[in-house]
Scaffold this active site. Structure first.
Site, PDB file in Angstrom:
ATOM      1  N   ASP A 125       0.840  -1.190   0.000  1.00  0.00           N
ATOM      2  CA  ASP A 125       0.000   0.000   0.000  1.00  0.00           C
ATOM      3  C   ASP A 125       0.881   1.248   0.000  1.00  0.00           C
ATOM      4  OD1 ASP A 125      -2.379   1.460   0.167  1.00  0.00           O
ATOM      5  OD2 ASP A 125      -2.324   1.499   2.362  1.00  0.00           O
ATOM      6  N   GLY A 163      -7.064   8.092   8.206  1.00  0.00           N
ATOM      7  CA  GLY A 163      -7.145   8.379   9.635  1.00  0.00           C
ATOM      8  C   GLY A 163      -8.569   8.674  10.076  1.00  0.00           C
ATOM      9  N   GLU A 186      -2.361   5.852  -8.024  1.00  0.00           N
ATOM     10  CA  GLU A 186      -3.275   6.838  -7.444  1.00  0.00           C
ATOM     11  C   GLU A 186      -3.251   8.115  -8.252  1.00  0.00           C
ATOM     12  OE1 GLU A 186      -3.632   9.298  -3.262  1.00  0.00           O
ATOM     13  OE2 GLU A 186      -3.388   7.126  -3.145  1.00  0.00           O
TER      14      GLU A 186
END
Length: 285
Positions: free
Chosen positions: A81, A180, A133
């Site tokens: 990741d 988060g 990404e």
């Protein structure tokens, strides 16, 4: 059974469900993920972040993942990741990861494309899947921080060009999630997701999904998201299990008796996500 994310995500995309990708840092987390997958008969992705690799080391993470996958009765992929360093990505491939992510989203589009193509050239030659990404996802994950001010949503036209020029297997997009814990409820840009889904055929990934309401996740999946990353919710479940045990037995010192309840709490949280993602019972479909 050890597989690639490409195998998992293409089936998920075709059948309108999502595969959960859960971050791993130690043996108990790996066990919780695999036990949850076995009990729900869900395909699953074990993924390691920069922090996970720094904490446990690539050899331990790869070893735990491969042992778990080889002994599992469900399909399991091992994924890097947010890989940002070419050498580290190559190290993960050499140690048996079946999937890697190259995160060059902080760079201009042309540079992101070039870096992604470089990783794909090597990874695809040895049968390893690649995720990239486009756009920046806000929040903090281990050593990677993107402020709210710098977080930018994915542009559909850029996504089209990116996929066409790289041939990437899956694409993480920015539509309003964050890494988060959330401050308030996240608002996802479903119109943007719909446009991106119509623009590209590549499997779509949603990062920063811990704390996103169930209804929003289900809607995103129905609109074409096929991989969903979860980390914070599992960490919070771990902490809950440890705290509960030590509150009840403050003199306990046996790590097995402390970590056992933590594993059960994580397993419960993971199974809840698998239900939401629609992956339950899809292991052998």
């Amino acid at each position: 059974m050890l597989v690639t994310t490409k195998e998992l995500l293409e089936h998920a995309q075709q059948n309108k469900y999502a595969v959960g990708a859960f971050n791993v840092n130690n043996m108990e987390i790996v066990q919780a993920i695999i036990e949850a997958a076995e009990e729900t008969q869900s395909p699953v992705i074990l993924q390691a972040s920069q922090g996970g690799l720094k904490y446990a080391g690539v050899e331990y993470i790869a070893g735990l993942g491969k042992i778990a996958a080889q002994n599992a009765s469900v399909p399991v992929a091992i994924h890097l990741d947010h890989g940002t360093d070419f050498e580290q990505i190559m190290q993960c491939i050499r140690h048996g990861f079946t999937s890697v992510m190259i995160d060059a989203s902080k760079y201009p589009l042309d540079e992101n494309i070039a870096m992604t193509k470089k990783v794909i050239e090597v990874a695809h030659s040895v049968g390893v899947s690649v995720e990239a990404e486009l756009g920046k996802i806000g929040g903090t994950e281990d050593d990677i921080t993107v402020s709210d001010r710098d977080a930018t949503f994915t542009d559909p036209e850029e996504a089209k060009r990116f996929v066409e020029e790289t041939g990437v297997d899956s694409l993480a997009i920015a539509i309003g999630t964050a890494h988060g814990p959330y401050k308030g409820e996240p608002k996802l840009d479903f119109d943007r997701l719909e446009t991106i889904r119509k623009t590209i055929d590549t499997c779509i990934v949603l990062h920063g999904s811990s704390g996103v309401p169930e209804e929003a996740l289900r809607k995103a999946i129905s609109m074409g998201v096929s991989k969903i990353n979860i980390d914070t919710d599992v960490r919070m479940a771990f902490a809950k299990g440890v705290k509960a045990l030590l509150d009840e037995k403050p003199s306990e010192y046996d790590p097995r008796k402390i970590l056992g309840p933590a594993k059960e709490e994580m397993k419960r949280a993971i199974k809840e996500k698998m239900e939401i993602f629609g992956s339950v019972g899809k292991a052998w479909k």
